[in-house]
Enzyme design. Structure first.
Site: not given
Ligand code: NAI
Length: 336
Positions: A155, A232, A258, A263
């Site tokens: 990435i 991210t 993100d 979470e």
């Protein structure tokens, strides 16, 4: 093979069903996350298919293993949520999707940068309320800005290439240099130098014991005043409490997130008719210069198709006794 899918969502079910026409597995979708409390649902399923916020700790693994599960097929690249030592002890095989679309995640990180910089998230709300003023929306050119990329794997490398097209100077830090990026003008520097010199910093390393809280108070303090921080990768790469302090002081100019360290149980759920219980997340959501999304960087049609195909192929390989090319083992990897 009979597969119990946990934490399933509308965005992925049809793609899996479509791709499964080739593989012919017997799929049952469960909306609930896999936890110690829900693990009994997997009874008599030789394969459990899990996502990033399913809990694959030792206790959960013991329950599913005792009731006949032999394979855990992760429909994600990261496996930081899996206790690999426990899986090895229980002889549970773990497979994952190492690469499904680095473009999906890198392009999303770019979207966060552009939205934050040009205040598109604020402008969107303003004009819908009839406020056509431009005050407070001034951004900056990306051209000639210095961007620090932490982790130049699949990435991070795509990020570097896209940002070069914007005319940015790219600094990078990784344990292994990518010669193609060096040839393209990317400069590898130490982590400390990257923090000090970058106008924008984007995180693309896996979450490991070594990278947990990589961005702590000390790292935030050493960044340029007004820096933009993009994450991210995984939430726990950043010490959120420290980030909030540095956002309050104004030292951190923008944060595009993100992922969030707490979470699990929040992201992917519609909690719009409930009172948000996480005070840290609630505080983050009050900053006008924070753009927070619910772990959606991977969410493109191409990525979902690749995730479905690789996951089902991994399961077929296990069923046929083939070599598991996407296996994750405790001995081969540190936790990612
Ligand atoms: P990758 O394995 O291709 O690249 C990771 C790079 O980080 C490697 O080059 C490695 O050498 C480097 N690295 C590891 N530890 C380091 C350290 N302490 N300091 C500097 N460099 C270090 O992984 P890929 O595919 O690029 O993904 C990166 C991460 O992105 C994944 O581990 C995952 O956590 C996250 N991710 C997030 C998604 C989302 O939807 N938000 C989707 C997919 C991945």
């Amino acid at each position: 093979m009979k597969i119990a899918f946990f934490d399933t969502h509308n965005f992925e079910r049809n793609i899996f069903l479509k791709e499964n026409k080739i593989y012919n597995h017997e799929i049952t979708f469960f909306e609930t996350r896999l936890t110690e409390q829900t693990a009994n649902l997997a009874a008599s399923y030789p394969c459990v298919c899990a996502f990033v916020n399913d809990r694959l700790d030792s206790k959960t693994q013991q329950i599913i293993s005792a009731s006949g599960t032999r394979l855990i097929a992760l429909r994600s690249a990261g496996f930081n949520h899996v206790d690999l030592e426990s899986a090895q002890d229980l002889d549970l095989k773990i497979v994952r999707v190492p690469e499904y679309s680095p473009y999906a995640v890198a392009e999303y990180a770019i979207a966060l940068i552009l939205s934050l910089n040009r205040n598109i998230h604020r402008a969107y709300n303003r004009v819908r309320e009839g406020n056509f003023s431009l005050d407070g929306l001034v951004g900056f050119d990306l051209n000639k800005k210095t961007v620090g990329i932490v982790g130049t794997g699949k990435i991070g490398s795509v990020m570097a290439k896209i940002l070069s097209g914007f005319g940015c100077q790219i600094l990078a830090c990784d344990q292994m240099q990518n010669p193609a990026l060096v040839m393209a003008g990317v400069q590898y520097v130490s982590f400390d130098e990257l923090l000090k010199k970058s106008d924008i910093i984007s995180l693309h390393v896996p979450l490991t014991p070594e990278t947990r809280y990589l961005i702590n108070g000390k790292a935030l303090a050493s960044m340029k005043a007004g820096v933009m921080l993009i994450n991210t990768g995984r939430g726990a790469l950043i010490d959120t409490q420290a980030l909030i302090q540095y956002l309050k002081s104004g030292h951190i100019g923008y944060a595009g997130l993100d992922v969030y360290e707490e979470e699990e149980g929040i992201f992917f759920e519609n909690l719009s008719d409930q009172i948000l219980q996480d005070d840290q997340l609630a505080r983050l959501l009050t900053f006008p210069n924070v753009l927070l999304t619910s772990h959606q960087a991977f969410l493109t049609e191409e990525a979902l198709g690749n995730i479905a195909r690789t996951t089902l192929e991994n399961i077929t390989d296990f069923e046929k006794g083939n070599n598991l090319s996407n296996e994750v083992c405790a001995l081969k990897h540190l936790k990612q």
